[in-house]
Design a protein around this motif. Structure first.
Motif, short mmCIF file in Angstrom:
data_model
loop_
_atom_site.label_atom_id
_atom_site.label_comp_id
_atom_site.label_asym_id
_atom_site.label_seq_id
_atom_site.Cartn_x
_atom_site.Cartn_y
_atom_site.Cartn_z
N ILE A 156 -15.80 -122.24 20.71
CA ILE A 156 -15.47 -121.87 19.34
C ILE A 156 -16.65 -121.06 18.81
O ILE A 156 -17.79 -121.52 18.84
CB ILE A 156 -15.24 -123.11 18.46
CG1 ILE A 156 -14.14 -124.00 19.06
CG2 ILE A 156 -14.88 -122.71 17.04
CD1 ILE A 156 -13.99 -125.33 18.35
N SER A 157 -16.38 -119.86 18.34
CA SER A 157 -17.47 -119.01 17.85
C SER A 157 -16.99 -118.17 16.69
O SER A 157 -15.79 -117.91 16.53
CB SER A 157 -17.98 -118.10 18.97
OG SER A 157 -16.99 -117.18 19.39
N GLY A 158 -17.95 -117.73 15.89
CA GLY A 158 -17.60 -116.86 14.78
C GLY A 158 -18.68 -116.79 13.73
O GLY A 158 -19.85 -117.12 13.97
N HIS A 159 -18.27 -116.37 12.55
CA HIS A 159 -19.20 -116.13 11.45
C HIS A 159 -18.53 -116.59 10.15
O HIS A 159 -17.38 -116.27 9.90
CB HIS A 159 -19.54 -114.65 11.36
CG HIS A 159 -20.44 -114.31 10.21
ND1 HIS A 159 -21.80 -114.47 10.26
CD2 HIS A 159 -20.16 -113.79 8.98
CE1 HIS A 159 -22.33 -114.07 9.12
NE2 HIS A 159 -21.35 -113.66 8.32
N GLU A 160 -19.25 -117.37 9.36
CA GLU A 160 -18.72 -117.88 8.11
C GLU A 160 -19.79 -117.74 7.04
O GLU A 160 -20.89 -118.32 7.15
CB GLU A 160 -18.32 -119.35 8.25
CG GLU A 160 -17.57 -119.91 7.05
CD GLU A 160 -16.16 -119.35 6.93
OE1 GLU A 160 -15.67 -119.25 5.79
OE2 GLU A 160 -15.57 -119.01 7.97
N ASN A 161 -19.50 -116.95 6.01
CA ASN A 161 -20.47 -116.65 4.97
C ASN A 161 -21.74 -116.07 5.59
O ASN A 161 -21.71 -115.00 6.16
CB ASN A 161 -20.76 -117.90 4.13
CG ASN A 161 -19.53 -118.35 3.35
OD1 ASN A 161 -18.73 -117.52 2.90
ND2 ASN A 161 -19.37 -119.65 3.18
N LYS A 162 -22.82 -116.80 5.58
CA LYS A 162 -24.08 -116.31 6.12
C LYS A 162 -24.48 -117.02 7.41
O LYS A 162 -25.62 -116.95 7.85
CB LYS A 162 -25.20 -116.48 5.09
CG LYS A 162 -24.96 -115.69 3.80
CD LYS A 162 -26.10 -115.91 2.82
CE LYS A 162 -25.87 -115.11 1.54
NZ LYS A 162 -26.98 -115.32 0.57
N THR A 163 -23.51 -117.71 8.02
CA THR A 163 -23.82 -118.54 9.18
C THR A 163 -23.03 -118.08 10.40
O THR A 163 -21.80 -117.90 10.33
CB THR A 163 -23.49 -120.02 8.90
OG1 THR A 163 -24.28 -120.46 7.79
CG2 THR A 163 -23.81 -120.87 10.11
N ASN A 164 -23.74 -117.90 11.52
CA ASN A 164 -23.11 -117.65 12.81
C ASN A 164 -23.09 -118.96 13.59
O ASN A 164 -24.06 -119.74 13.54
CB ASN A 164 -23.91 -116.62 13.62
CG ASN A 164 -23.77 -115.22 13.07
OD1 ASN A 164 -22.97 -114.99 12.19
ND2 ASN A 164 -24.56 -114.30 13.59
N TYR A 165 -22.03 -119.18 14.33
CA TYR A 165 -21.96 -120.40 15.12
C TYR A 165 -21.31 -120.12 16.48
O TYR A 165 -20.46 -119.25 16.62
CB TYR A 165 -21.17 -121.49 14.39
CG TYR A 165 -19.77 -121.10 13.99
CD1 TYR A 165 -18.68 -121.27 14.85
CD2 TYR A 165 -19.53 -120.53 12.74
CE1 TYR A 165 -17.40 -120.90 14.48
CE2 TYR A 165 -18.25 -120.15 12.36
CZ TYR A 165 -17.20 -120.33 13.23
OH TYR A 165 -15.93 -119.95 12.87
N TYR A 166 -21.79 -120.85 17.47
CA TYR A 166 -21.21 -120.80 18.82
C TYR A 166 -21.28 -122.22 19.37
O TYR A 166 -22.35 -122.82 19.50
CB TYR A 166 -22.01 -119.86 19.73
CG TYR A 166 -21.48 -119.78 21.15
CD1 TYR A 166 -20.51 -118.85 21.50
CD2 TYR A 166 -21.94 -120.65 22.13
CE1 TYR A 166 -20.02 -118.78 22.79
CE2 TYR A 166 -21.46 -120.60 23.42
CZ TYR A 166 -20.50 -119.67 23.75
OH TYR A 166 -20.01 -119.61 25.04
N VAL A 167 -20.11 -122.77 19.68
CA VAL A 167 -20.00 -124.14 20.18
C VAL A 167 -19.19 -124.11 21.47
O VAL A 167 -18.12 -123.49 21.52
CB VAL A 167 -19.33 -125.07 19.14
CG1 VAL A 167 -19.27 -126.50 19.68
CG2 VAL A 167 -20.08 -125.01 17.81
N SER A 168 -19.69 -124.78 22.50
CA SER A 168 -18.93 -124.83 23.76
C SER A 168 -19.03 -126.21 24.38
O SER A 168 -20.04 -126.91 24.21
CB SER A 168 -19.43 -123.77 24.75
OG SER A 168 -20.67 -124.15 25.31
N PHE A 169 -17.97 -126.56 25.11
CA PHE A 169 -17.92 -127.82 25.85
C PHE A 169 -17.39 -127.51 27.26
O PHE A 169 -16.49 -126.70 27.43
CB PHE A 169 -17.00 -128.84 25.17
CG PHE A 169 -17.36 -129.12 23.75
CD1 PHE A 169 -18.30 -130.09 23.44
CD2 PHE A 169 -16.77 -128.41 22.72
CE1 PHE A 169 -18.64 -130.35 22.12
CE2 PHE A 169 -17.10 -128.66 21.39
CZ PHE A 169 -18.04 -129.63 21.09
N GLU A 170 -17.96 -128.18 28.25
CA GLU A 170 -17.53 -127.96 29.63
C GLU A 170 -17.42 -129.28 30.37
O GLU A 170 -18.26 -130.18 30.20
CB GLU A 170 -18.53 -127.06 30.37
CG GLU A 170 -18.14 -126.81 31.83
CD GLU A 170 -19.30 -126.31 32.68
OE1 GLU A 170 -19.03 -125.71 33.74
OE2 GLU A 170 -20.46 -126.55 32.31
#
Length: 1013
Positions: free
Chosen positions: A331-345
């Motif tokens: 799950i990745s993207g940009h919201e307001n002033k925050t970038n995020y990248y989350v992954s599970f394996e």
């Protein structure tokens, strides 16, 4: 009043016409200069505004623009073009941009473009390692970069790889490159685990730092090169959710030799006058004497036929088809002033033998937020748990990969009563795989917290705290009642259990400032300043007990007694560093870089705890010169050179420089005993590196490549130096040796076809390396290496030293050898061993090549790896092709070709079960390990977006992958010519030096799908 209204109406009409006249519609088509084809997806915008559009599939666009505006046309891989919006039709031809100059390389402390870089840095496309059925990034790098030799340890699930950058750089210190992940320097002894901790699909950039200009930034840890990995962050766009699934199988790579079947083996035994126990048991079971000389030929033949009838292939009984399953959610993207990248394996792999498997869970969270316009806070967390069930790899009866060859084909798996047959080896490996489990568990991860400030234009200040953790637990259980327990256990306290493990915690605090500024329009500067402090804490434990009441009760508290081998250890080291680097370029054509680093380490002697490491490099972008303007077929031509020194910190005990003491007891009193002599002068191994390289792009950047020459001289090699016995010790660790690596790296890639919907590329790289030891300590002529090689001045490291085989006496069948003076003798003596110039495990050439085809959503990639000029001592061949000594166990069919009568030639010596061939170290078993391996084939298809968008799917891709598909072995190496370790438990861990029934490499096939919303 009517006149006033009429006047207002006229003014409004005129104003409207005026406003309409200020805007006009521009249309046109955008094509590429490289192939003349339309370019869809080109961004067309009005400069200085948010107004814009994109070209359609035919490369056409239409945009309403103000009069006097400037249009901007930009597209990935092409030079952005701007021009005034004059006229109603504007057709544009975009020129391909330089593939190299715009590429970003990561040095660990900062990023640079290829244009500004004056160092030797190779980059690996993250797509080249994604979606492969291999969990470790180190193995995935094989063949991807010039000068980087990757050799997998073996085929065990989760096995690591040996990494050598431009040759072997040390003898007794570390030989692996430093691993830097998201700016964190991973401690050397746990770096192999971190290659498995990372998810290859999370990788955004891999840079491999090879020369002094790049590696000297890491000073005392840069001698063996650096691998810098940067992971993905959230995109500056809408959010995306991606899921990838893979399922596959793996099997042992087929042998290129045949083992004897039951009939052949029995015939071989009969010819040598050997009688196996199974024939004797059969005769006794038939009421006959167990002595074969006391029965008739017909009775003996009946016994042999009975064994032939139960013949089988042990590989079918011990090996299996393994299974690979992988799930990944991102799950990745940009919201307001925050970038995020989350992954599970979640990754699971069953090995090719029962009791061998790998299970892995990993997760990553990358967050970055703009607290203020000038302040950014980010955090990067990666955590993984990996569990493996291990098999023994000693050369003995407990090793399943010896058993598949050594067990006789007529021996049963089970006895008539259902118990396991002990076989001629006296040990049933299938029972051991079930009842003697070994479980290894790793919990590892890292976290970085970074505060970035941009107080003024061009100035970037940051502070970063990086932490790494590796927790290792091992359990080895010999169940009560198991066959092995019956051999080595205590009958009064059945069952044994060992629990051992370690924990290593490391923190790395980095404060840095980067200031970029210009003087005028021609002088460009980039200044880097770094202060760094690193501390590492290591603890370990070991606990062994015996006497377990039941196989299911395996925890230590259920044991009757400990075995007296319980222990704990603890050690700490620290490193404090200062670093400065200055980059300067003039008009974007002349480049100069200089760096200096000072390291202080607790590992080294009081007189040498601090070291200085510096480098300098220059670059000349020749294509920026006026005299190159007419050479339009040359897009990029850059010359660069560097020189500098680095150190080797790894592979050294934390307290190696100190005088150490141990404690014991005497007559029930405590005692203090010296255990290590001090050496206050102990310091880093040092390496002086020079490098000259040329980067080029030709024919509209269709042909790109790099050629480099390097020379690396290592001094202060660490050896155990013999010392006078009067000091109470036989040796002390000192800096006394020297050697060099010299060679050439060459990489080349070319676009054969480069159209919008059809691309075909070729790529390849090669390294030539010459290694030579130039100095040992005073009085030392050579140092033995695992009994088959030496470290000797004037020769490549680990050059083989063996007795020379001279063939077979055709009249008597006796084996012949050469003595020290080259005279033929029929008596083997280890004292006749000689150094064999030019024969070592080190290849002269290695690299990779391949091709990729992209056609209307279909992608096909094929990669090959190769090695030439190395040699391997083949213990497997010596065991399975013995001269009669191993008649009691199965042999390859090559053993049938032995001397039988006078005049026989091109045969093995006369077979004799009393021979001692297996202990004779002779060059007959030294083989060339040249090979070309079809490493990877991947075919994928991406569903057109015009279809997937109907279902709110951004992307849908299917792919199939094959690994280790074919091996070309021109010199008929006995077995798999890609050799890593011979035996981890046996200490044969020099890559490629020896074979000895280690876990075999496997062939894998997987199918996968990836969907993005």
């Amino acid at each position: 009043m009517k006149k006033v209204l009429l006047l207002i109406l006229c003014i409004l009409v005129l104003a409207t016409n005026r406003l309409c006249a200020q805007n006009h519609t521009v249309t046109g088509t955008v094509t590429g200069k490289d192939d003349g084809m339309p370019l869809p997806g080109v961004s067309v915008g009005v400069k200085g505004t948010s107004s814009g559009t994109q070209t359609d599939v035919q490369g056409k666009y239409s945009l309403n623009v103000p009069n006097g505006a400037t249009l901007s046309f930009s597209f990935v891989g092409y030079i952005t073009k701007e021009l005034p919006a004059t006229g109603n039709v504007i057709n544009i031809v975009l020129v391909p941009s330089s593939l190299q100059l715009g590429e970003v390389v990561v040095t660990g402390y900062q990023t640079k473009t290829r244009a500004d870089n004056t160092s030797s840095i190779s980059t690996v496309d993250p797509k080249a390692i994604a979606d492969k059925p291999i969990p470790g990034i180190d193995n995935l790098l094989q063949g991807q970069a010039a000068g980087v030799q990757i050799t997998t340890e073996n085929g065990r699930p989760g096995a690591n790889a040996f990494i050598r950058i431009r040759g072997t750089g040390s003898v007794n210190a570390g030989q692996q490159p430093l691993l830097v992940v998201d700016g964190v320097q991973i401690p050397d002894n746990i770096a192999p685990e971190f290659y498995n901790t990372l998810n290859p699909n999370d990788v955004a950039n891999i840079s491999i730092l090879k020369d002094a200009s790049a590696a000297a930034l890491y000073g005392a840890r840069g001698s063996n090169g650096i691998i810098v990995i940067t992971t993905k962050t959230g995109a500056e766009s809408e959010s995306h959710i991606s899921y990838t699934f893979q399922y596959g199988t793996n099997r042992k790579i087929p042998d290129n030799f045949q083992m004897m079947n039951a009939a052949q083996k029995l015939q071989y035994e009969a010819e040598l006058g050997f009688t196996n126990g199974d024939i004797q048991n059969y005769l006794v079971g038939e009421g006959l004497p167990g002595d074969v000389t006391a029965v008739t030929p017909a009775q003996l033949l009946a016994a042999q036929n009975a064994l032939i009838a139960q013949g089988h292939n042990w590989q079918d009984d011990i090996l299996r088809s393994g299974k690979i399953i992988q799930h990944q959610l991102t799950i990745s993207g940009h919201e307001n002033k925050t970038n995020y990248y989350v992954s599970f394996e979640k990754y699971d792999e069953d090995g090719i033998v029962v009791g061998s498997n790998l299970g892995k869970y990993s997760g990553k969270i990358n967050l970055s937020t703009d607290v203020k316009p000038w302040l950014t806070l980010s955090n990067n967390l990666n955590l993984a748990q990996r569990s493996t069930n291990e098999t023994r790899d000693l050369y003995n009866a407990q090793n399943p990969f010896f058993a598949i060859y050594g067990y006789n084909p007529y021996e049963k798996v089970f006895n008539a009563d259902g118990t396991y047959n002990l076989t001629s080896q006296g040990f049933p490996v299938l029972e051991a795989l079930k009842n003697n489990p070994e479980l290894d568990k790793y919990i590892s991860g890292y976290n970085t917290t970074t505060l970035d400030l941009h107080p003024i234009k061009g100035l970037h200040i940051s502070t970063q705290l990086g932490m790494t953790l590796n927790d290792y637990q091992r359990q080895y259980y010999i169940e009560p009642g198991s066959v092995l327990d019956g051999y080595i256990g205590d009958p009064a306290a059945p069952g044994e259990k060992t629990d051992n493990g370690s924990r290593e915690f490391n923190y790395d605090w980095i404060n840095k400032a980067i200031y970029k500024f210009d003087i005028g329009s021609d002088h460009h500067f980039n200044v880097l300043a770094v202060q760094e402090f690193q501390k590492d804490q290591f603890t370990s434990y070991s606990l062994s007990s015996k006497g377990f009441p039941d196989p299911s009760l395996s925890t230590q508290n259920n044991a009757a007694a400990n075995t007296g081998t319980n222990s704990t250890t603890q050690s700490i080291y620290t490193i404090a560093s200062l670093l400065g680097e200055l980059d300067y370029n003039y008009k974007g054509k002349y480049f100069v870089t200089g760096s200096f680093r000072r390291d202080g380490s607790s590992r080294f002697g009081a007189n040498n705890q601090y070291g200085n490491f510096g480098s300098g490099s220059i670059g000349w972008l020749i294509t920026q010169e006026d005299f190159m303007k007419n050479a339009t077929w040359v897009n990029v031509l850059k010359l660069r050179a560097s020189i500098g020194n680095t150190g080797n910190f790894s592979g050294i005990n934390n307290y190696q420089s100190l005088g150490l003491y141990g404690f014991g007891k005497y007559n029930d009193l405590s005692t203090t005993i010296p255990t290590q002599i001090a050496n206050p002068d102990l310091t880093w191994e040092k390496k002086l590196k020079t490098d000259v390289g040329i980067d080029f792009e030709l024919l509209n950047s269709r042909l790109t490549g790099t050629v480099e020459y390097y020379n690396e001289n290592t001094t202060g090699l660490l050896f155990q130096l013999p010392t006078s016995q009067t000091v109470g010790f036989s040796s002390v660790f000192k800096n006394v040796g020297a050697m060099y690596n010299r060679g050439v790296d060459f990489s080349l890639s070319g676009d054969i076809i480069r159209k919008h919907d059809f691309k075909w590329s070729l790529f390849g790289n090669i390294n030539y390396n010459q290694n030579k030891v130039t100095q040992l300590y005073n009085g030392a002529n050579e140092i033995s290496s695992n009994g088959v090689g030496v470290v000797k001045p004037g020769y490549s490291i680990y050059t083989y030293k063996l007795v020379r085989y001279a063939g077979v006496n055709s009249q008597t069948g006796a084996a012949q050898f050469l003595d020290q003076n080259g005279n033929v003798t029929e008596t083997y003596s280890s004292s006749d061993a000689v150094v064999l110039p030019g024969k070592s495990p080190n290849p002269k050439f290695y690299g990779g090549f391949g091709t990729s085809v992209d056609y209307k959503g279909f992608d096909l990639t094929a990669q090959f790896t190769y090695s030439y000029g190395g040699y391997t001592y083949n213990n497997n061949m010596q065991v399975l092709d013995s001269w009669g000594e191993n008649v009691y166990q199965n042999q390859s069919t090559l053993a049938l070709n032995y001397w039988k009568k006078p005049g026989d030639t091109n045969v093995l010596p006369k077979a004799d079960e009393n021979s001692s061939d297996e202990n004779n170290l002779i060059d007959y078993y030294l083989q060339k390990d040249n090979y070309i391996r079809f490493k990877t084939l991947q075919l994928s298809y991406t569903i057109p977006s015009k279809i997937t968008k109907r279902f709110s799917v951004a992307s849908l891709r299917f792919f199939i992958t094959g690994e280790n598909l074919l091996t070309i072995n021109p010199d008929h190496f006995f077995g798999d010519p890609e050799v890593g370790i011979g035996s981890a438990e046996g200490g044969l861990v020099i890559p490629g030096q020896q074979t000895l029934f280690s876990y075999p490499n496997t062939r894998q096939f997987t199918f996968g799908a990836s969907i993005t919303f």
